[in-house]
Write an enzyme that holds these catalytic residues in place. Sequence first.
Site, mmCIF file in Angstrom:
data_model
loop_
_atom_site.group_PDB
_atom_site.id
_atom_site.type_symbol
_atom_site.label_atom_id
_atom_site.label_comp_id
_atom_site.label_asym_id
_atom_site.label_seq_id
_atom_site.Cartn_x
_atom_site.Cartn_y
_atom_site.Cartn_z
ATOM 1 N N HIS A 122 0.861 -1.187 0.000
ATOM 2 C CA HIS A 122 0.000 0.000 0.000
ATOM 3 C C HIS A 122 0.897 1.236 0.000
ATOM 4 O O HIS A 122 2.050 1.166 0.435
ATOM 5 C CB HIS A 122 -0.930 0.023 1.216
ATOM 6 C CG HIS A 122 -0.206 -0.077 2.512
ATOM 7 N ND1 HIS A 122 0.491 0.977 3.068
ATOM 8 C CD2 HIS A 122 -0.028 -1.118 3.359
ATOM 9 C CE1 HIS A 122 1.049 0.605 4.195
ATOM 10 N NE2 HIS A 122 0.759 -0.675 4.401
ATOM 11 N N ALA A 168 17.942 -15.848 11.325
ATOM 12 C CA ALA A 168 16.526 -15.909 11.679
ATOM 13 C C ALA A 168 16.034 -14.559 12.191
ATOM 14 O O ALA A 168 16.729 -13.865 12.922
ATOM 15 C CB ALA A 168 16.303 -16.978 12.738
ATOM 16 N N ARG A 188 22.333 -6.554 8.523
ATOM 17 C CA ARG A 188 23.634 -6.032 8.116
ATOM 18 C C ARG A 188 24.609 -7.202 8.079
ATOM 19 O O ARG A 188 24.401 -8.232 8.719
ATOM 20 C CB ARG A 188 24.115 -4.945 9.067
ATOM 21 C CG ARG A 188 24.281 -5.371 10.484
ATOM 22 C CD ARG A 188 24.690 -4.205 11.394
ATOM 23 N NE ARG A 188 24.856 -4.655 12.755
ATOM 24 C CZ ARG A 188 25.969 -5.190 13.253
ATOM 25 N NH1 ARG A 188 27.010 -5.355 12.487
ATOM 26 N NH2 ARG A 188 26.022 -5.560 14.514
#
Length: 194
Positions: A122, A168, A188
């Site tokens: 959106h 994760a 990162r």
Amino acid sequence: MINKRLIRDFLYFPHLVIDAIFCYYYLGFWKPTWRLRGFPLIQKHRKAKILIGEKLILCSDPAKNSIGVFQKVIIKALNPSSNIKIGNNVGISGATISGRDITIGDNVLIGSGVLITDSDAHPIHPKDRNNAELIKNAPVHIEDDVFIGARSIILKGVTIGSGSVIGAGSVVSSSIPPMSICAGNPARVLKNII
């Protein structure tokens, strides 16, 4: 001594027939090297393209994944110009792949609960949120031999270089170089894989 692979293939045969019918219905094609562990959710515009290589495993069954899955594998190509490509020897567990231009290379593992999207879904400004023409999109490319850890989010415009590992729970909002270990929000590079 009987080959264990032959036994597994023989025992899987009833599922193979059901998988083939399911895939022909939702995708229009099927390959006998694919394995579905529970049924995925596949939504495709009739003009969209979903291309998938050999040896695909889609795990939508919590009992068939070591950490479980909380949703089915979801593949959505809802725009007429959508083009989703999934390479050979790819394993996907309870993940969502949704968009117009997503490419996943060979030998890729996608962990439970991962979201891969090439869209903001959106517009950002509240006054524009009902205007689908203002939604920002950018292609996502996941190169060969990538492992994406559970619950990670891969956002629009990202390229993940070959051989990289995404930790994760990471949120990947910018491209990752090849052979990197990345984690965090935003993700990162923590170190290079030697």
